[in-house]
Enzyme design. Structure first.
Site, mmCIF file in Angstrom:
data_model
loop_
_atom_site.group_PDB
_atom_site.id
_atom_site.type_symbol
_atom_site.label_atom_id
_atom_site.label_comp_id
_atom_site.label_asym_id
_atom_site.label_seq_id
_atom_site.Cartn_x
_atom_site.Cartn_y
_atom_site.Cartn_z
ATOM 1 N N GLU A 291 0.922 8.244 -13.212
ATOM 2 C CA GLU A 291 0.747 8.986 -11.760
ATOM 3 C C GLU A 291 2.027 9.087 -11.310
ATOM 4 O O GLU A 291 2.516 9.873 -10.384
ATOM 5 C CB GLU A 291 -0.147 8.098 -11.190
ATOM 6 C CG GLU A 291 -0.625 8.757 -9.780
ATOM 7 C CD GLU A 291 -1.728 7.888 -9.154
ATOM 8 O OE1 GLU A 291 -2.152 6.663 -9.870
ATOM 9 O OE2 GLU A 291 -2.220 8.034 -7.974
ATOM 10 N N SER A 334 -1.579 4.493 -5.549
ATOM 11 C CA SER A 334 -2.238 5.031 -6.598
ATOM 12 C C SER A 334 -3.472 4.966 -6.792
ATOM 13 O O SER A 334 -4.141 4.217 -6.181
ATOM 14 C CB SER A 334 -1.624 4.002 -7.775
ATOM 15 O OG SER A 334 -2.345 4.191 -8.998
ATOM 16 N N GLU A 381 -18.762 2.041 -5.261
ATOM 17 C CA GLU A 381 -17.975 3.067 -6.380
ATOM 18 C C GLU A 381 -17.861 2.570 -7.585
ATOM 19 O O GLU A 381 -17.592 3.150 -8.524
ATOM 20 C CB GLU A 381 -16.903 3.504 -5.473
ATOM 21 C CG GLU A 381 -15.820 2.622 -5.452
ATOM 22 C CD GLU A 381 -15.754 1.835 -3.875
ATOM 23 O OE1 GLU A 381 -16.659 1.484 -3.321
ATOM 24 O OE2 GLU A 381 -14.654 1.499 -3.570
ATOM 25 N N CYS A 518 -0.396 -13.108 -7.823
ATOM 26 C CA CYS A 518 -1.824 -13.800 -8.187
ATOM 27 C C CYS A 518 -1.613 -15.300 -8.663
ATOM 28 O O CYS A 518 -2.713 -16.068 -8.530
ATOM 29 C CB CYS A 518 -2.217 -13.362 -9.362
ATOM 30 S SG CYS A 518 -2.246 -11.076 -9.026
#
Lengths: 594, 158
Positions: A291, A334, A381, A518
């Site tokens: 992308e 993105s 979704e 993280c």
């Protein structure tokens, strides 16, 4: 430098040093409760409110003793000062303070989520409190349960660490101290539920809360029920950052890599297949990298409608944050799903079909360093016909609890491999766990795809580090690519505002919501403000990467096979259906009513 | 997407007040003071818009509104009643007067009667201690109040 004497120990400290810090330099422990520091991350909470750190100033600037006890966290040292940190008067006052706090605190330690990690509990032990002499009214608040975070404000001690974290480090602004006196508490505006507030579920409030007022939603029982159900095939995937932190819960030093032991333990818990989120981290690089290159190529061909920079979208706290705060830029990030959601999509479609397992009979569990992942897995979704792609998310801490319940010790576990094919991964995938890692992984692949040449190096050390906002130019064989990195949402906000105002231009920006990325996630073992732990975990992440035979995502044989057998090409039709998503405007809008 | 619904005139008033203070976050208390002066109270939507205009989280605005007793989120009645609970009024039986008001109006402190006519608040000393106990209805002061007189005072406004 000024001279001070603490507990008859003479030391020199720079001017402006608090008594608390001076004592720590001298190796003297002063107990604290509301005070919290995350060194190197610009986070210091010292409201001076709890009075646990009070000390006796026996000689002040004027040569005389100070009448009242002084809070060590909020009192600066002065030349010639003499301080006692553990005089009889101090100990007595400290004990009274903690007894008073306990008089309005539930005593359900046996079943409290923070038991064993609670700083108030440790204080009560440290001070030898055996009874609570003060009896009176107790404050009661409504429990608030979001998909990620449980708020039980009866346990709040008003240290205001969460408020500070939420407003200053994360600039989320969901939490504030409200009301006054006895009814004072930290809450969202109008005492609404967290899900209705601008909360992004990053959970850093949970990570810093000293008591059980803020904790994670516990999904261990749901997971055990699924494992106990013979009709279900239960599979698990483990996020990059979990393997460098889980060991801490078993007494191993921070930064111990326990990848193989974790896989072994998960098998013994009864998971049918043990897979790795790292596999879909590699897949994320293929999609997100493609992308990015697509946008850069279009841009360079003169198409000015292309939106640059591309923003990473792996971090669900960050996704929530831009949906709330940058609704005008929803077409910039993105569209690639996070590695966890890609895992769910691949497992419940490609893998389930391949294995002949019905979607509703497959339960996908994720082990994550994160609380926002719990929320992400519940986003509509990511459901198909009422069935989610990811059924349950357990934090690193929850996994540790389960392993202990099974009478297993990670230390005694053999090192085992992940199952194929969703367990094969590269070094590029594991560095997703640290700030700068996602964009470094993307760079390793994008360079080679863009230039068609082998990249002269693998380690892009210019993208690593702990600075809150970083940027670097990477030379793509003659084409300079400008990369930005932010961790901690206040830094992300600053960087994005610079981009929005056109002050700076980037091709790609990586954002991770939690300080350190993280590795410093809210689902990780509690670090209690020790930022060295986060650094050690980061070092372990890069060690794990360096030790991997394959270190570029596009060279992962299982990924190559997945595209060949099933997906076709990156950003192709099926990829778009399964691996990409869209974002929603969650900001506040003013509308005229009649 | 969450929607804040307000009338056009209210939106304009709030925006003007914020602007007159340079939309500075540090002026939030002054802004709230002015806005409450106009609307009589600070409902959630008003706080949302003030937060938006000043560029601060609404949780902070609510934190301030809920902290200071001057600010209120309940609308005032047509005739706001304030009972002085200062020391002088208190020792001369203000609490009994307050209890009687609560009983006859059927509301608690900080509430409004269902018909919107009366609201009830407490305050600390109006500087008329010689008349203790004192209540105010709107701008009018009633001194030497007793529970027996409550009915007559309310009758003036009913």
């Amino acid at each position: 430098m000024i001279n001070v004497t603490i507990d008859n120990k003479q030391i020199q400290v720079p001017e402006g040093t608090t008594i608390l810090k001076a004592a720590r330099m001298a190796g003297i422990h002063i107990p604290t409760l509301c005070y919290f520091e995350l060194a190197g991350m610009k986070f210091e909470n010292k409201p001076g409110g709890c009075r646990v750190c009070v000390v006796e100033v026996v000689k002040d600037f004027n040569g005389r003793p100070r009448r009242n006890l002084a809070p060590a966290c909020a009192t600066d040292c002065v030349e010639g000062m003499e301080v006692l940190t553990h005089s009889a008067r101090v100990i007595n006052a400290r004990r009274t303070v903690v007894e008073l706090i306990l008089s309005d605190h539930p005593t359900d330690c046996l079943t409290c989520a923070k038991s064993g990690n609670c700083e108030l509990q440790s204080l009560a032990q440290y001070l030898g409190i055996r009874e609570i002499p003060f009896k009176g009214e107790q404050s009661h608040y409504r429990q608030d349960m979001s998909p990620s975070i449980v708020r039980d404000m009866d346990k709040c001690v008003m240290c205001r660490r969460c408020e500070n974290m939420c407003n200053n480090i994360q600039t989320v602004g969901a939490l504030s101290a409200i009301n006054r006196g006895f009814s004072a508490v930290v809450a969202p505006a109008f005492e609404q539920d967290l899900v209705d507030s601008p909360c992004v579920m990053c959970g850093q409030c949970v990570q810093v809360c000293p008591v059980g007022a803020l904790s994670e939603v516990d999904d261990t029982r749901n997971v055990m029920a699924a494992i106990n159900n013979p009709k279900k095939t239960v599979i698990v995937n483990t996020a990059p950052a979990t393997r460098v932190a889980l060991g801490e819960e078993f007494g191993m030093p921070a930064g111990t890599i326990v990848t193989g032991q974790m896989a072994a333990a998960l098998r013994r818990l009864g998971f049918d297949y043990v897979f790795d989120t790292d596999f879909t981290a590699d897949l994320t690089i293929m999609e997100e990298g493609t992308e990015l290159l697509g946008r850069i190529k279009k841009y360079m061909a003169g198409d000015k409608s292309v939106r640059l920079p591309i923003l990473t979208s792996c971090c669900p706290g960050w996704v929530n944050f831009f949906e709330h705060n940058f609704p005008d830029m929803l077409d910039v990030p993105s569209t690639a799903k996070s590695p966890m959601q890609m895992f769910g999509a691949v497992a419940k479609n490609y893998w389930a079909d391949k294995m002949g397992i019905k979607r509703e009979d497959l339960v996908v569990v994720s082990i994550m360093p994160c609380l926002a992942k719990k929320y992400e897995s519940k986003r509509k979704e990511f459901y198909k016909d009422g069935n989610p792609d990811i059924d349950y998310v357990l934090t690193t801490r929850e996994l540790a609890r389960l392993i202990k319940q099974f009478n297993l010790n990670l230390k005694d576990m053999p090192s085992e491999d992940y199952d194929d094919p969703l367990g094969e991964s590269t070094g590029a995938a594991v560095i997703f766990g640290a700030t700068g890692g996602v964009i470094e992984a993307a760079t390793r692949t994008a360079y080679e795809v863009f230039t068609g040449k082998q990249c002269p190096k693998i380690d892009f050390t210019e993208l690593r580090g702990m600075e809150g906002i970083r940027d670097a130019w990477v030379d793509f064989d003659g084409t300079p690519i400008h990369i930005g990195i932010a961790h901690g949402l206040s830094n992300a906000r600053k960087l994005l505002e610079r981009v929005r105002e056109g002050k700076e231009q980037f091709h790609a920006i990586e954002v991770m919501a939690c300080p350190g990325g993280c590795v410093g996630g809210a689902g990780q073992p509690y670090h209690h403000g020790n930022s060295e732990i986060i650094k050690k975990r980061t070092e372990a992440i890069y060690r794990e990467d360096a030790g991997k035979p394959i270190r570029k995502s596009h060279e992962n044989p299982s990924i190559i096979k997945l595209y060949k057998e099933y997906l076709g090409e990156p950003c192709g039709h099926l990829s778009h259906e399964l691996l990409h998503t869209h974002y929603f405007d969650k900001s506040e809008h003013v509308e005229i009513s009649e | 997407m969450a929607v804040i619904k307000l009338s056009e005139s209210k939106i304009n008033f709030i925006k003007d007040v914020c602007k007159s203070y340079g939309n500075k976050p540090g002026e939030v208390i002054n802004v709230l003071h002015k806005v409450q002066g106009e609307f009589g109270y600070l409902p959630a939507e008003v706080q949302e818009l003030v937060a938006k205009e000043l560029g601060i989280p609404v949780s902070r605005v609510y934190g301030i509104v809920s902290f200071y007793s001057f600010f209120t989120m309940t609308p005032k009645g047509e005739y706001p009643i304030s009972v002085c609970l200062g020391t002088a009024c208190y020792v001369r039986g203000a609490e009994k007067v307050l209890d009687e008001l609560k009983r006859q109006l059927g509301i608690n402190v900080g509430e409004v009667t269902p018909d919107g006519k009366f609201s009830l608040t407490c305050l600390r000393c109006v500087g008329a201690c010689g008349l203790a106990p004192v209540i105010e209805v709107g701008e009018k002061v009633y001194g030497r109040m007793t529970p027996d007189r409550v009915k007559d005072v309310l009758a003036e406004y009913r």
